[in-house]
Design an enzyme around this catalytic site. Structure first.
Site, PDB file in Angstrom:
ATOM      1  N   ASP A   7       0.808  -1.176   0.126  1.00 19.83           N
ATOM      2  CA  ASP A   7      -0.060   0.105   0.028  1.00 19.83           C
ATOM      3  C   ASP A   7       0.928   1.214  -0.146  1.00 19.83           C
ATOM      4  O   ASP A   7       2.177   1.168   0.258  1.00 19.83           O
ATOM      5  CB  ASP A   7      -0.746   0.280   1.242  1.00 19.83           C
ATOM      6  CG  ASP A   7      -2.001   1.339   1.425  1.00 19.83           C
ATOM      7  OD1 ASP A   7      -2.582   1.423   0.187  1.00 19.83           O
ATOM      8  OD2 ASP A   7      -1.815   2.172   2.218  1.00 19.83           O
ATOM      9  N   SER A   8       0.310   2.301  -0.287  1.00 21.04           N
ATOM     10  CA  SER A   8       0.832   3.582  -0.075  1.00 21.04           C
ATOM     11  C   SER A   8       1.407   4.044   1.110  1.00 21.04           C
ATOM     12  O   SER A   8       2.225   4.818   1.171  1.00 21.04           O
ATOM     13  CB  SER A   8       0.195   4.682  -0.915  1.00 21.04           C
ATOM     14  OG  SER A   8      -1.095   4.819  -0.314  1.00 21.04           O
ATOM     15  N   CYS A  70      -3.811  -0.820  -2.320  1.00 21.46           N
ATOM     16  CA  CYS A  70      -4.019   0.419  -2.756  1.00 21.46           C
ATOM     17  C   CYS A  70      -4.906   0.458  -3.805  1.00 21.46           C
ATOM     18  O   CYS A  70      -4.517  -0.183  -4.796  1.00 21.46           O
ATOM     19  CB  CYS A  70      -2.500   1.410  -2.722  1.00 21.46           C
ATOM     20  SG  CYS A  70      -2.784   3.043  -3.490  1.00 21.46           S
ATOM     21  N   GLU A 150      -5.976   9.398   8.694  1.00 18.79           N
ATOM     22  CA  GLU A 150      -4.698   9.580   8.940  1.00 18.79           C
ATOM     23  C   GLU A 150      -4.673  10.154  10.480  1.00 18.79           C
ATOM     24  O   GLU A 150      -3.771   9.744  11.095  1.00 18.79           O
ATOM     25  CB  GLU A 150      -3.575  10.157   8.174  1.00 18.79           C
ATOM     26  CG  GLU A 150      -3.924   9.441   6.806  1.00 18.79           C
ATOM     27  CD  GLU A 150      -2.593   8.341   6.550  1.00 18.79           C
ATOM     28  OE1 GLU A 150      -1.502   8.726   7.253  1.00 18.79           O
ATOM     29  OE2 GLU A 150      -2.658   7.479   5.708  1.00 18.79           O
ATOM     30  N   CYS A 180     -11.082   3.172  -1.570  1.00 26.35           N
ATOM     31  CA  CYS A 180      -9.852   3.653  -1.099  1.00 26.35           C
ATOM     32  C   CYS A 180      -9.481   2.943   0.315  1.00 26.35           C
ATOM     33  O   CYS A 180     -10.701   2.697   0.809  1.00 26.35           O
ATOM     34  CB  CYS A 180      -9.921   5.200  -0.919  1.00 26.35           C
ATOM     35  SG  CYS A 180      -8.421   5.964  -0.032  1.00 26.35           S
ATOM     36  N   HIS A 182      -8.305   3.766   3.044  1.00 29.72           N
ATOM     37  CA  HIS A 182      -8.908   4.547   4.293  1.00 29.72           C
ATOM     38  C   HIS A 182     -10.323   4.638   4.533  1.00 29.72           C
ATOM     39  O   HIS A 182     -10.690   4.567   5.690  1.00 29.72           O
ATOM     40  CB  HIS A 182      -8.300   5.728   4.259  1.00 29.72           C
ATOM     41  CG  HIS A 182      -6.879   6.130   4.202  1.00 29.72           C
ATOM     42  ND1 HIS A 182      -6.015   5.480   3.301  1.00 29.72           N
ATOM     43  CD2 HIS A 182      -6.195   6.734   5.170  1.00 29.72           C
ATOM     44  CE1 HIS A 182      -4.856   5.807   3.472  1.00 29.72           C
ATOM     45  NE2 HIS A 182      -4.800   6.491   4.694  1.00 29.72           N
TER      46      HIS A 182
END
Ligand code: DGL
Length: 247
Positions: A7-8, A70, A150, A180, A182
């Site tokens: 993942d990023s 991701c 985040e 996404c 997140h």
């Protein structure tokens, strides 16, 4: 099986959570490119370059399969990664589409797709759904949600205002693709915004279903050994993993 998850940054842990909950693998090597996150605002060529560099990281580990958690990488770089890797590489977009198809047969039902700027601009979800005959699609880049997650903001007025900013002109959809990594962390808030009506498509759960359907991989590991690596601040990422994966 020993697999890699790329993942990023930290978001891909939402996919790891599903893999752990379903006891799919004996060993997971997680690599987050925390030095260069976010990928969402970047151009396709940059995302492809970063994704191919991540393959070099996994060269050290002799993995059997790589999952790119991701969505942004899955949208732009999956074919290039598959061309370079000596093991199967699975992205999250195709599993998300299949999960949607499994849960929504009405082709006129309103569907909302949300993701980073890059994922939405790639039109990967939109094109695949149109090909399947879904006619009522709305796609929105909702990049601010990434920063909020985040920051550990999973509820409250700031998140509500942000949802209002992105969603106020959208009628309640029947399904929402959380495109996404997140967004599963704020899925309750997103569903709540739409009066708990939409079905949510979550990459982690979708990939578990997909791995069973297409690769015959099903629940069997008694225990999973998880190792976490990052291109920057690995301790920070491990601390996030402790919080996000705790139950
Ligand atoms: N992991 C990214 C995704 O799923 C979100 C974070 C980023 O922009 O890098 O698209």
């Amino acid at each position: 099986m020993k697999i890699g998850v790329f993942d990023s940054g930290a978001g891909g842990l939402s996919v790891v959570k599903s893999l752990l909950d379903h006891h799919l693998f004996e060993e997971i090597i997680y690599y987050g490119d925390t030095a260069r996150v976010p990928y969402g605002p970047k151009d396709a060529n940059t995302v492809i370059r970063y994704a191919l560099e991540a393959l070099e990281f996994f060269n050290n580990f002799n993995i059997d399969l790589l999952i790119t958690a991701c969505n942004t990488v899955s949208a732009y770089a999956i074919t290039e990664m598959q061309g370079k890797a000596s093991y199967p590489v699975v992205g999250v977009i195709e599993p998300g589409i299949k999960a949607l198809e499994n849960s929504l047969t009405d082709k006129d039902a309103p569907i909302l797709i949300i993701g980073t700027r890059a994922t939405i601009a790639s039109k990967r979800y939109q094109d695949a759904l149109e090909l399947l005959g879904y006619q009522n699609l709305t796609a929105r880049q909702t990049g601010l949600f990434v920063s909020m997650v985040e920051e550990g903001i999973f509820e409250g007025s700031l998140l509500y205002e942000t949802m209002e900013h992105y969603f106020k002109e959208i009628d309640t959809p029947q399904a929402i693709i959380l495109g996404c990594t997140h967004f599963p962390l704020i899925s309750d808030a997103i569903r709540g915004y739409f009066d708990d009506k939409p079905t949510l498509i979550h990459s982690g759960e979708a990939i578990v279903e997909y791995l069973e359907e297409t690769h015959g991989i099903r629940e069997k590991a008694e225990e999973t050994k998880l190792s976490i690596y990052a291109s920057d601040n690995v301790e920070g990422l491990r601390a996030i993993a402790k919080r996000w994966l705790k139950d």
